[in-house]
Design a protein around this motif. Structure first.
Motif, PDB file in Angstrom:
ATOM      1  N   ASN A  81      46.841  48.643  31.964  1.00  0.00           N
ATOM      2  CA  ASN A  81      46.223  49.777  32.645  1.00  0.00           C
ATOM      3  C   ASN A  81      44.744  49.530  32.901  1.00  0.00           C
ATOM      4  N   TYR A  82      44.069  48.899  31.931  1.00  0.00           N
ATOM      5  CA  TYR A  82      42.649  48.585  32.111  1.00  0.00           C
ATOM      6  C   TYR A  82      42.461  47.658  33.315  1.00  0.00           C
ATOM      7  N   TYR A  83      43.260  46.587  33.362  1.00  0.00           N
ATOM      8  CA  TYR A  83      43.127  45.637  34.458  1.00  0.00           C
ATOM      9  C   TYR A  83      43.494  46.264  35.803  1.00  0.00           C
ATOM     10  N   SER A  84      44.525  47.098  35.831  1.00  0.00           N
ATOM     11  CA  SER A  84      44.884  47.718  37.108  1.00  0.00           C
ATOM     12  C   SER A  84      43.792  48.674  37.583  1.00  0.00           C
ATOM     13  N   LYS A  85      43.122  49.363  36.650  1.00  0.00           N
ATOM     14  CA  LYS A  85      41.995  50.221  37.041  1.00  0.00           C
ATOM     15  C   LYS A  85      40.864  49.389  37.632  1.00  0.00           C
ATOM     16  N   MET A  86      40.576  48.257  36.988  1.00  0.00           N
ATOM     17  CA  MET A  86      39.455  47.439  37.435  1.00  0.00           C
ATOM     18  C   MET A  86      39.738  46.736  38.754  1.00  0.00           C
ATOM     19  N   TYR A  87      40.997  46.481  39.070  1.00  0.00           N
ATOM     20  CA  TYR A  87      41.334  45.804  40.314  1.00  0.00           C
ATOM     21  C   TYR A  87      41.405  46.753  41.506  1.00  0.00           C
ATOM     22  N   ARG A  88      41.364  48.043  41.277  1.00  0.00           N
ATOM     23  CA  ARG A  88      41.395  48.986  42.399  1.00  0.00           C
ATOM     24  C   ARG A  88      40.168  48.777  43.264  1.00  0.00           C
ATOM     25  N   SER A  89      40.365  48.843  44.550  1.00  0.00           N
ATOM     26  CA  SER A  89      39.272  48.529  45.469  1.00  0.00           C
ATOM     27  C   SER A  89      38.079  49.466  45.304  1.00  0.00           C
ATOM     28  N   LYS A  90      38.302  50.703  44.891  1.00  0.00           N
ATOM     29  CA  LYS A  90      37.177  51.623  44.748  1.00  0.00           C
ATOM     30  C   LYS A  90      36.268  51.255  43.580  1.00  0.00           C
ATOM     31  N   ARG A  91      36.772  50.436  42.631  1.00  0.00           N
ATOM     32  CA  ARG A  91      35.961  50.041  41.486  1.00  0.00           C
ATOM     33  C   ARG A  91      35.356  48.651  41.648  1.00  0.00           C
ATOM     34  N   ARG A  92      35.790  47.923  42.648  1.00  0.00           N
ATOM     35  CA  ARG A  92      35.264  46.570  42.828  1.00  0.00           C
ATOM     36  C   ARG A  92      34.102  46.608  43.798  1.00  0.00           C
ATOM     37  N   PRO A  93      32.994  46.019  43.438  1.00  0.00           N
ATOM     38  CA  PRO A  93      31.870  45.977  44.373  1.00  0.00           C
ATOM     39  C   PRO A  93      32.200  45.059  45.546  1.00  0.00           C
ATOM     40  N   GLU A  94      31.620  45.335  46.702  1.00  0.00           N
ATOM     41  CA  GLU A  94      31.905  44.537  47.893  1.00  0.00           C
ATOM     42  C   GLU A  94      31.548  43.072  47.716  1.00  0.00           C
ATOM     43  N   GLY A  95      30.474  42.793  47.060  1.00  0.00           N
ATOM     44  CA  GLY A  95      30.039  41.412  46.878  1.00  0.00           C
ATOM     45  C   GLY A  95      30.735  40.693  45.746  1.00  0.00           C
ATOM     46  N   GLY A  96      31.585  41.374  44.989  1.00  0.00           N
ATOM     47  CA  GLY A  96      32.260  40.752  43.853  1.00  0.00           C
ATOM     48  C   GLY A  96      31.473  40.972  42.577  1.00  0.00           C
ATOM     49  N   PHE A  97      31.962  40.403  41.493  1.00  0.00           N
ATOM     50  CA  PHE A  97      31.325  40.539  40.193  1.00  0.00           C
ATOM     51  C   PHE A  97      30.345  39.409  39.966  1.00  0.00           C
TER      52      PHE A  97
END
Length: 191
Positions: A81-97
């Motif tokens: 669940n943690y990983y699926s939350k973090m992979y959602r596009s709304k939580r990922r910055p446009e430039g990446g991590f």
């Protein structure tokens, strides 16, 4: 979302005893799955560990399994669940991590409590973007362009169906056509 009844009460004496006895399962799970930073993962998973024990004592039908199995599955689910939350596009910055080492070369790890993914080189990213752009230009159907754009933005297939007001079968046909077109593109480019 409604919380389970066991989540709104304190631990019983029996549950506290189990928590103390089985607590090493969290550290074992973190090591086995190579989750870093270790201390942050252990503190994150602790709440799910306790809830798993409470669930096990409340629901009689779970007693057919060992408590270790219930705890392990709860920890596995919490990690997923943690990983699926973090992979959602709304939580990922446009430039990446942004990745960097916190230690001086010794057992270095990616800082922050984020999804671990290998960084992509600038050259590979540019080539990938160019290929995607070429494929996108080859597509004639506006609907297919919208589907590709929405998939790349992280929308689920159900959301695409609703947005385009099409059936599941129609979406599958469009995806099949897109895959065939991409296959032909690669075949023509690299033959």
């Amino acid at each position: 979302m409604r919380r389970a009844s066991y989540a709104n009460r304190k631990l019983t004496d029996e549950e506290q005893k189990i928590v103390k006895e089985k607590y090493k399962m969290i550290a074992s799970f973190v090591r086995r799955n190579r989750l870093k930073p270790i201390d942050e993962w252990e503190s994150y998973l602790a709440q799910y560990y306790i809830l798993a024990i409470m669930k096990y004592t409340d629901y009689e039908h779970l007693h057919q399994y060992g408590i270790e199995a219930i705890i392990y599955q709860s920890l596995k689910s919490a990690k997923g669940n943690y990983y699926s939350k973090m992979y959602r596009s709304k939580r990922r910055p446009e430039g990446g991590f942004l990745y960097y080492d916190e230690q001086d070369g010794k057992d270095a790890y990616i800082s922050g409590f984020m999804v671990e993914a290998p960084p992509i080189g600038v050259e590979k990213m540019a080539i990938s973007n160019y290929i995607v752009y070429d494929i996108y230009q080859e597509i004639e159907s506006e609907r297919q362009k919208v589907i590709i754009g929405m998939l790349m933005a992280g929308y689920k297939k159900v959301e695409i169906e609703r947005y385009l007001d099409i059936t599941y079968y129609r979406l599958q046909q469009e995806l099949k056509n897109i895959r065939e077109m991409i296959g032909k593109f690669y075949y023509n480019q690299y033959e």
